[in-house]
Write an enzyme that holds these catalytic residues in place. Structure first.
Site, PDB file in Angstrom:
ATOM      1  N   GLY A  12       0.720  -0.959  -0.019  1.00 39.25           N
ATOM      2  CA  GLY A  12       0.378   0.108   0.026  1.00 39.25           C
ATOM      3  C   GLY A  12       0.605   1.398  -0.207  1.00 39.25           C
ATOM      4  CE1 TYR A  15       4.017   7.069  -9.180  1.00 34.69           C
ATOM      5  CE2 TYR A  15       3.411   5.289 -10.977  1.00 34.69           C
ATOM      6  CZ  TYR A  15       3.345   6.056 -10.940  1.00 34.69           C
ATOM      7  OH  TYR A  15       3.219   7.152 -11.594  1.00 34.69           O
ATOM      8  CE  LYS A 139       3.805  -7.908 -14.033  1.00 33.40           C
ATOM      9  NZ  LYS A 139       2.689  -6.269 -14.446  1.00 33.40           N
ATOM     10  NE  ARG A 143      -2.593 -12.791 -15.500  1.00 39.88           N
ATOM     11  CZ  ARG A 143      -2.951 -12.167 -17.121  1.00 39.88           C
ATOM     12  NH1 ARG A 143      -3.299 -13.126 -17.829  1.00 39.88           N
ATOM     13  NH2 ARG A 143      -2.994 -10.773 -16.869  1.00 39.88           N
TER      14      ARG A 143
END
Length: 313
Positions: A12, A15, A139, A143
Site C-alpha cells: 500500500g 506507487y 506473472k 496466474r
C-alpha cells in the site's frame, strides 16, 4: 457480498498501492493495509501508513517471512489486492505473491484476488524480448497458481502510467517533457494507452465487487487516451506554442542500443520496443476473457492527456 467488500492492500505504500488505498477509502470500502515489518526505518512509508490510518484505513501487521501473519490478515477481508512492484530488478517481488496465494487458500474466505499486474497483459507477451520476458513469465506463474487454487480473481491491465510515459512524451531517461528536441520511435504512429495513475486506482476498485469482472482481465482503454506518440507530442507542442525537433530512431538502432545497457535498462528498452514499435497494447481485440473498464464504468471522468500535461507547463 453484502454491502461494500472489505479490502486488504498489500504494498500500500508503493506507487500504485497508495492510490489503490485512497480509491478504496473514497469508494467507502473498509480498507486494510498490510504493515510489513520489512518497512524498517523508512520514515516516509511509516508516515504514509499513519496518514492512511488517519483517513480511516486499518493497519494490519504482517510479513512474508511469517506465514501465519499473512493468513490472519487475509481472514479479515473479502478482497485482497497486491500492488508490490515487479519492475526491473524487483521482479522477485512478483513470486513473493505465491506465499500470499497460499495464505488466501488456507484462509478460505477471499471472494476476489487482484495480483500485482497493472501493466501490459502478460498473457499476450509470450514472445517478449529478454531479459524483460522474465517479468511476464513470473506473472504467468502467479496466474497459474491462482487458477489452479480456484481463487476468484480479476487481472488489471493498466497499460502505460502517465507519469512514466506521458509527462515526458515517452522519452527514456527523463520524466519531464522536452522543450526543444525529442526522439520518435519508428514512425511514431503506434497506438499507445496512457493512464493517469489515480484513474488506474479508481477503475481497479470499481471492478472488485463487479460480477462482470469475475475471473476476467479488465483492460483500461479509455478511448480518448489511446494516442500515438506523435499525437501526444502534438498536444504538448500546441500547449507551448512551439514545434520540437524530432529525431527518428529506427527499430534496429533502438534494439542495438540494448547491448551496452545494464539489466534494468535492458528491461525498460525491451518494454518500450513492444509498446512503441510492435504496438502490443492495441494490436488485439478484447475477447470473452476480458472487459474494457471505461465501457463498464462510464461514470468515471478519466483524465485526458491534454489535461494531464498541463501540470508540466
Amino acid at each position: 457480498m453484502g454491502g461494500k467488500s472489505k479490502v486488504l492492500v498489500v504494498g500500500g505504500t508503493g506507487y500504485i498501492g497508495r492510490r489503490i488505498v485512497k480509491a478504496s477509502l473514497a469508494e467507502g470500502h473498509p480498507t486494510f493495509v498490510l504493515q510489513r515489518k520489512e518497512i524498517g526505518l523508512d520514515i516516509e512509508k511509516v508516515q504514509m501508513l499513519l496518514g492512511f490510518k488517519m483517513e480511516g484505513a486499518h493497519l494490519v501487521e504482517g510479513s512474508f517471512s511469517d506465514f501465519q501473519s499473512l493468513v490472519d490478515a487475509v481472514k479479515l477481508v473479502d478482497v485482497v489486492i497486491c500492488t508490490m512492484s515487479g519492475v526491473h530488478f524487483r521482479s522477485h517481488n512478483i513470486l513473493m505473491q505465491l506465499k500470499l496465494i497460499e495464505a488466501i487458500k488456507q484462509a478460505g474466505n477471499v471472494m476476489r484476488f487482484l495480483p500485482s499486474e497493472f501493466g501490459m497483459d502478460p498473457a499476450r507477451m509470450g514472445d517478449a524480448l529478454e531479459p524483460g520476458n522474465v517479468t511476464f513469465e513470473e506473472k504467468m506463474r502467479v496466474r497459474k497458481a491462482i487458477e489452479e487454487s480456484n481463487i476468484p480473481f480479476t487481472y488489471v491491465s493498466a497499460n502505460c502510467f502517465a507519469g512514466y510515459f506521458a509527462g515526458n512524451l515517452s522519452q527514456m531517461g527523463n520524466l519531464f517533457p522536452p522543450r526543444d528536441k525529442l526522439y520518435i520511435y519508428g514512425d511514431g504512429n503506434s497506438k499507445v494507452i496512457f493512464m493517469d495513475e489515480d484513474d488506474v486506482a479508481t477503475y481497479t476498485i470499481k471492478s472488485i465487487d463487479d460480477p462482470r469482472t469475475l475471473n476476467k482481465t479488465v483492460y483500461l482503454q479509455p478511448p480518448d487516451n489511446i494516442l500515438s506518440q506523435r499525437q501526444l507530442v502534438e498536444k504538448w507542442e500546441e500547449m507551448i506554442g512551439k514545434k520540437l525537433e524530432k529525431v527518428t530512431i529506427s527499430e534496429q538502432d533502438f534494439l542495438n542500443s540494448m547491448k551496452d545497457l545494464d539489466y534494468a535498462e535492458q528491461v525498460g528498452v525491451g518494454h518500450f520496443y513492444h509498446i512503441f514499435y510492435e504496438g502490443c497494447l492495441t494490436n488485439f481485440e478484447i475477447g470473452e476473457e476480458g472487459e474494457e473498464a471505461s465501457k463498464l464504468y462510464p461514470e468515471v471522468k478519466y483524465t485526458r492527456m491534454d489535461e494531464y500535461l498541463k501540470m508540466y507547463l
